[in-house]
Enzyme design. Structure first.
Site, mmCIF file in Angstrom:
data_model
loop_
_atom_site.group_PDB
_atom_site.id
_atom_site.type_symbol
_atom_site.label_atom_id
_atom_site.label_comp_id
_atom_site.label_asym_id
_atom_site.label_seq_id
_atom_site.Cartn_x
_atom_site.Cartn_y
_atom_site.Cartn_z
ATOM 1 N N GLU A 146 44.661 40.455 32.950
ATOM 2 C CA GLU A 146 44.431 41.294 31.778
ATOM 3 C C GLU A 146 45.220 40.720 30.604
ATOM 4 O O GLU A 146 46.383 40.331 30.760
ATOM 5 C CB GLU A 146 44.904 42.736 32.034
ATOM 6 C CG GLU A 146 44.033 43.514 33.002
ATOM 7 C CD GLU A 146 42.777 44.119 32.358
ATOM 8 O OE1 GLU A 146 42.591 43.938 31.131
ATOM 9 O OE2 GLU A 146 41.994 44.750 33.091
ATOM 10 N N ASP A 155 34.304 42.134 27.980
ATOM 11 C CA ASP A 155 35.622 41.542 27.743
ATOM 12 C C ASP A 155 35.774 40.218 28.486
ATOM 13 O O ASP A 155 35.127 40.038 29.525
ATOM 14 C CB ASP A 155 36.725 42.535 28.139
ATOM 15 C CG ASP A 155 36.720 42.864 29.636
ATOM 16 O OD1 ASP A 155 35.671 43.243 30.168
ATOM 17 O OD2 ASP A 155 37.785 42.728 30.272
ATOM 18 N N HIS A 194 35.334 38.659 32.275
ATOM 19 C CA HIS A 194 34.736 39.820 32.943
ATOM 20 C C HIS A 194 33.293 39.997 32.470
ATOM 21 O O HIS A 194 32.392 40.296 33.264
ATOM 22 C CB HIS A 194 35.571 41.065 32.614
ATOM 23 C CG HIS A 194 35.354 42.210 33.543
ATOM 24 N ND1 HIS A 194 35.908 43.448 33.317
ATOM 25 C CD2 HIS A 194 34.639 42.314 34.690
ATOM 26 C CE1 HIS A 194 35.533 44.261 34.304
ATOM 27 N NE2 HIS A 194 34.777 43.594 35.142
ATOM 28 N N HIS A 219 40.308 39.313 31.317
ATOM 29 C CA HIS A 219 39.917 40.590 30.699
ATOM 30 C C HIS A 219 40.722 40.788 29.416
ATOM 31 O O HIS A 219 41.770 40.181 29.240
ATOM 32 C CB HIS A 219 40.300 41.779 31.600
ATOM 33 C CG HIS A 219 39.797 41.713 33.000
ATOM 34 N ND1 HIS A 219 38.771 42.503 33.445
ATOM 35 C CD2 HIS A 219 40.201 40.981 34.072
ATOM 36 C CE1 HIS A 219 38.554 42.267 34.736
ATOM 37 N NE2 HIS A 219 39.407 41.357 35.136
#
Ligand code: ZN
Length: 260
Positions: A127, A175, A165, A60
Protein backbone atom coordinates in the site's frame (compact mmCIF):
# COMPACT_ATOMS: atom_id res chain seq x y z
CA UNK A 1 23.16 -25.49 25.35
CA UNK A 2 23.24 -28.70 23.30
CA UNK A 3 22.69 -28.38 19.53
CA UNK A 4 19.24 -29.97 19.98
CA UNK A 5 18.29 -27.46 22.67
CA UNK A 6 19.60 -24.64 20.51
CA UNK A 7 17.34 -25.75 17.63
CA UNK A 8 14.31 -25.93 19.93
CA UNK A 9 15.12 -22.48 21.33
CA UNK A 10 15.45 -21.01 17.85
CA UNK A 11 12.12 -22.53 16.82
CA UNK A 12 10.45 -21.10 19.91
CA UNK A 13 11.79 -17.61 19.17
CA UNK A 14 10.72 -17.92 15.53
CA UNK A 15 7.21 -19.02 16.51
CA UNK A 16 6.94 -16.09 18.94
CA UNK A 17 8.02 -13.61 16.24
CA UNK A 18 5.50 -15.05 13.74
CA UNK A 19 2.75 -14.95 16.37
CA UNK A 20 3.58 -11.32 17.17
CA UNK A 21 3.41 -10.39 13.47
CA UNK A 22 0.10 -12.19 13.00
CA UNK A 23 -1.29 -10.34 16.01
CA UNK A 24 -0.01 -6.99 14.71
CA UNK A 25 -1.65 -7.58 11.35
CA UNK A 26 -4.98 -8.51 12.90
CA UNK A 27 -4.74 -11.49 10.60
CA UNK A 28 -6.57 -14.72 11.29
CA UNK A 29 -4.08 -17.01 9.56
CA UNK A 30 -2.59 -19.58 11.90
CA UNK A 31 0.94 -18.81 12.98
CA UNK A 32 3.59 -21.19 11.72
CA UNK A 33 4.80 -23.24 14.66
CA UNK A 34 7.32 -25.98 15.19
CA UNK A 35 7.02 -28.96 12.80
CA UNK A 36 3.84 -31.01 13.14
CA UNK A 37 4.70 -34.68 12.68
CA UNK A 38 2.87 -37.88 13.49
CA UNK A 39 4.28 -39.75 16.49
CA UNK A 40 3.47 -43.09 14.84
CA UNK A 41 5.35 -42.47 11.59
CA UNK A 42 9.05 -42.43 10.79
CA UNK A 43 10.24 -38.99 9.77
CA UNK A 44 11.75 -39.52 6.30
CA UNK A 45 11.87 -36.00 4.85
CA UNK A 46 11.27 -35.37 1.16
CA UNK A 47 12.67 -32.22 -0.49
CA UNK A 48 9.68 -32.06 -2.87
CA UNK A 49 7.30 -29.48 -1.39
CA UNK A 50 6.73 -25.75 -1.43
CA UNK A 51 6.08 -23.18 1.17
CA UNK A 52 3.76 -20.43 -0.06
CA UNK A 53 5.89 -18.44 -2.44
CA UNK A 54 5.10 -14.98 -3.72
CA UNK A 55 5.48 -14.65 -7.50
CA UNK A 56 4.30 -11.10 -8.09
CA UNK A 57 4.06 -7.73 -6.33
CA UNK A 58 0.79 -5.77 -6.33
CA UNK A 59 0.83 -2.01 -5.69
CA UNK A 60 -2.07 -0.04 -4.21
CA UNK A 61 -2.78 3.46 -3.04
CA UNK A 62 -4.53 3.68 0.30
CA UNK A 63 -7.19 6.23 -0.83
CA UNK A 64 -6.96 7.54 2.71
CA UNK A 65 -3.99 9.87 2.29
CA UNK A 66 -3.16 9.77 5.98
CA UNK A 67 -0.66 7.11 7.00
CA UNK A 68 -1.76 6.81 10.62
CA UNK A 69 -5.36 6.10 9.59
CA UNK A 70 -4.21 3.69 6.84
CA UNK A 71 -2.02 1.89 9.36
CA UNK A 72 -4.99 1.54 11.72
CA UNK A 73 -7.25 0.14 9.00
CA UNK A 74 -4.60 -2.28 7.76
CA UNK A 75 -3.55 -3.53 11.17
CA UNK A 76 -6.83 -3.98 13.04
CA UNK A 77 -10.02 -5.96 12.74
CA UNK A 78 -11.87 -2.80 11.87
CA UNK A 79 -15.44 -2.13 10.86
CA UNK A 80 -14.39 -1.20 7.29
CA UNK A 81 -13.73 -4.88 6.62
CA UNK A 82 -10.70 -6.99 7.31
CA UNK A 83 -7.94 -5.83 5.00
CA UNK A 84 -4.20 -5.96 5.21
CA UNK A 85 -1.09 -5.63 3.09
CA UNK A 86 2.45 -6.74 3.64
CA UNK A 87 3.82 -3.18 3.49
CA UNK A 88 2.75 0.45 3.76
CA UNK A 89 4.98 3.13 2.22
CA UNK A 90 4.31 6.47 3.89
CA UNK A 91 4.61 9.86 2.16
CA UNK A 92 7.91 10.64 3.92
CA UNK A 93 9.43 7.34 2.75
CA UNK A 94 8.95 5.38 5.98
CA UNK A 95 8.19 1.71 5.25
CA UNK A 96 5.98 -0.29 7.65
CA UNK A 97 5.71 -4.08 7.38
CA UNK A 98 2.41 -5.50 8.65
CA UNK A 99 2.38 -9.11 7.45
CA UNK A 100 5.24 -11.62 7.12
CA UNK A 101 6.38 -12.11 3.50
CA UNK A 102 5.63 -15.83 3.88
CA UNK A 103 2.02 -15.22 4.89
CA UNK A 104 -1.02 -14.42 2.78
CA UNK A 105 -2.28 -10.85 3.30
CA UNK A 106 -5.76 -9.70 2.27
CA UNK A 107 -5.29 -6.94 -0.27
CA UNK A 108 -6.19 -8.18 -3.77
CA UNK A 109 -9.76 -9.51 -3.50
CA UNK A 110 -11.34 -10.96 -6.65
CA UNK A 111 -8.54 -10.69 -9.17
CA UNK A 112 -6.84 -12.26 -12.15
CA UNK A 113 -3.47 -11.85 -13.84
CA UNK A 114 -2.47 -14.30 -16.54
CA UNK A 115 -3.15 -17.75 -15.13
CA UNK A 116 -3.25 -16.51 -11.51
CA UNK A 117 -6.75 -16.17 -10.08
CA UNK A 118 -6.11 -15.87 -6.35
CA UNK A 119 -3.60 -13.06 -6.20
CA UNK A 120 -3.67 -12.90 -2.40
CA UNK A 121 -2.07 -16.35 -2.40
CA UNK A 122 0.65 -15.51 -4.88
CA UNK A 123 1.59 -11.90 -4.21
CA UNK A 124 3.18 -9.37 -1.92
CA UNK A 125 0.85 -6.40 -1.39
CA UNK A 126 2.26 -2.89 -0.98
CA UNK A 127 0.00 0.00 0.00
CA UNK A 128 1.27 3.47 -0.86
CA UNK A 129 -0.08 6.32 1.24
CA UNK A 130 -1.93 8.51 -1.25
CA UNK A 131 -5.43 9.97 -1.57
CA UNK A 132 -5.83 8.89 -5.21
CA UNK A 133 -5.63 12.43 -6.57
CA UNK A 134 -2.35 13.94 -5.36
CA UNK A 135 1.02 13.13 -6.89
CA UNK A 136 3.09 10.48 -5.10
CA UNK A 137 6.05 12.00 -3.25
CA UNK A 138 9.65 11.52 -4.40
CA UNK A 139 10.54 10.18 -0.95
CA UNK A 140 7.93 7.41 -1.13
CA UNK A 141 8.78 6.44 -4.71
CA UNK A 142 12.47 6.19 -3.76
CA UNK A 143 11.50 4.11 -0.69
CA UNK A 144 9.26 1.93 -2.88
CA UNK A 145 12.14 1.33 -5.31
CA UNK A 146 14.39 0.29 -2.39
CA UNK A 147 11.65 -2.05 -1.15
CA UNK A 148 11.15 -3.57 -4.62
CA UNK A 149 14.91 -4.15 -4.89
CA UNK A 150 14.86 -5.87 -1.49
CA UNK A 151 11.81 -8.05 -2.24
CA UNK A 152 12.82 -9.14 -5.73
CA UNK A 153 16.33 -10.11 -4.68
CA UNK A 154 15.40 -11.67 -1.33
CA UNK A 155 12.27 -13.56 -2.47
CA UNK A 156 13.34 -14.30 -6.05
CA UNK A 157 10.36 -12.46 -7.58
CA UNK A 158 11.08 -11.39 -11.20
CA UNK A 159 11.71 -7.61 -11.40
CA UNK A 160 9.17 -7.44 -14.23
CA UNK A 161 6.41 -8.88 -12.01
CA UNK A 162 5.19 -5.61 -10.48
CA UNK A 163 1.58 -4.63 -11.27
CA UNK A 164 -1.18 -2.40 -9.93
CA UNK A 165 -4.37 -3.45 -8.16
CA UNK A 166 -6.26 -1.85 -11.06
CA UNK A 167 -4.41 -4.13 -13.50
CA UNK A 168 -5.49 -7.34 -11.73
CA UNK A 169 -9.06 -6.21 -10.98
CA UNK A 170 -10.14 -4.14 -14.02
CA UNK A 171 -13.55 -2.53 -13.67
CA UNK A 172 -13.47 -3.05 -9.91
CA UNK A 173 -10.32 -1.25 -8.73
CA UNK A 174 -8.46 1.79 -10.05
CA UNK A 175 -5.41 1.99 -7.79
CA UNK A 176 -2.73 3.11 -7.97
CA UNK A 177 -4.10 6.15 -9.77
CA UNK A 178 -3.00 7.50 -13.16
CA UNK A 179 -0.62 9.73 -11.17
CA UNK A 180 1.53 6.74 -10.32
CA UNK A 181 4.99 7.00 -11.99
CA UNK A 182 5.31 3.55 -13.62
CA UNK A 183 7.94 4.98 -16.02
CA UNK A 184 10.15 5.91 -13.06
CA UNK A 185 9.91 2.36 -11.70
CA UNK A 186 10.79 1.06 -15.17
CA UNK A 187 13.96 3.17 -15.22
CA UNK A 188 15.06 1.17 -12.17
CA UNK A 189 14.13 -2.08 -13.93
CA UNK A 190 10.79 -2.78 -12.23
CA UNK A 191 7.61 -3.69 -14.07
CA UNK A 192 7.06 -4.38 -17.75
CA UNK A 193 7.57 -1.25 -19.87
CA UNK A 194 7.75 -0.62 -23.63
CA UNK A 195 10.81 0.54 -25.52
CA UNK A 196 11.40 4.30 -25.45
CA UNK A 197 11.13 4.47 -29.24
CA UNK A 198 8.00 2.69 -30.42
CA UNK A 199 7.64 1.12 -33.84
CA UNK A 200 4.19 0.67 -35.39
CA UNK A 201 2.60 -2.72 -34.88
CA UNK A 202 2.57 -4.86 -38.03
CA UNK A 203 -0.64 -5.19 -40.08
CA UNK A 204 -3.06 -7.66 -38.51
CA UNK A 205 -1.52 -7.27 -35.03
CA UNK A 206 -4.06 -8.43 -32.42
CA UNK A 207 -3.94 -5.85 -29.61
CA UNK A 208 -6.45 -7.71 -27.45
CA UNK A 209 -4.45 -10.95 -27.67
CA UNK A 210 -1.33 -8.97 -26.68
CA UNK A 211 -3.23 -7.43 -23.76
CA UNK A 212 -4.09 -10.97 -22.62
CA UNK A 213 -0.47 -12.06 -23.04
CA UNK A 214 0.67 -9.19 -20.79
CA UNK A 215 -1.66 -10.55 -18.11
CA UNK A 216 -4.89 -8.57 -18.33
CA UNK A 217 -8.24 -10.32 -17.95
CA UNK A 218 -9.84 -9.35 -21.28
CA UNK A 219 -13.20 -11.01 -20.63
CA UNK A 220 -14.60 -7.46 -20.55
CA UNK A 221 -12.30 -5.72 -23.06
CA UNK A 222 -13.48 -2.19 -22.20
CA UNK A 223 -12.38 -2.42 -18.56
CA UNK A 224 -9.10 -4.17 -19.45
CA UNK A 225 -8.28 -1.38 -21.92
CA UNK A 226 -9.09 1.31 -19.32
CA UNK A 227 -6.74 -0.42 -16.83
CA UNK A 228 -4.02 -0.70 -19.47
CA UNK A 229 -4.43 3.00 -20.33
CA UNK A 230 -4.18 4.02 -16.67
CA UNK A 231 -0.94 2.07 -16.31
CA UNK A 232 0.77 2.87 -19.60
CA UNK A 233 -0.70 6.19 -20.75
CA UNK A 234 -1.98 7.91 -17.57
CA UNK A 235 -5.50 8.11 -18.97
CA UNK A 236 -8.61 6.00 -18.54
CA UNK A 237 -10.32 5.86 -21.95
CA UNK A 238 -11.51 2.45 -23.08
CA UNK A 239 -10.88 2.11 -26.82
CA UNK A 240 -7.63 1.02 -28.44
CA UNK A 241 -5.70 3.15 -30.93
CA UNK A 242 -2.48 2.86 -32.98
CA UNK A 243 -0.29 4.04 -30.06
CA UNK A 244 -1.74 1.26 -27.89
CA UNK A 245 -0.94 -1.26 -30.61
CA UNK A 246 2.66 0.00 -30.78
CA UNK A 247 3.01 -0.19 -26.96
CA UNK A 248 1.52 -3.68 -26.88
CA UNK A 249 3.70 -4.80 -29.78
CA UNK A 250 6.77 -3.68 -27.81
CA UNK A 251 5.56 -5.39 -24.61
CA UNK A 252 4.77 -8.58 -26.53
CA UNK A 253 8.26 -8.69 -28.05
CA UNK A 254 9.79 -8.26 -24.57
CA UNK A 255 7.66 -11.07 -23.14
CA UNK A 256 8.47 -13.40 -26.03
CA UNK A 257 12.20 -12.64 -26.13
CA UNK A 258 14.38 -15.54 -24.97
CA UNK A 259 15.36 -15.13 -21.34
CA UNK A 260 18.99 -14.17 -20.76
ZN1 ZN B 1 -5.96 -1.61 -3.80
Amino acid sequence: MTPRHAIVARRTVRAAVVLAMATLAGCASAPRVAPQRSPIAHWTPSPNYNARKAQIIVLHHTSIGKATEALRVLSTRNSEGQVSAHYLVESDGRIDQLVDDGDRAWHAGASRWGDMTDLNSSSIGIEIDNDGESPFTDAQIQALIRLLADLTSRLGIPRQAVVGHGDIAPGRKTDPSAQFPWATLARYGFGLWPDAVLVPAPPGFDSLAALRLVGYDVSTPRTAIAAFHRHYRAMETDTLDATDAAILYSLQRKLMAPRQ
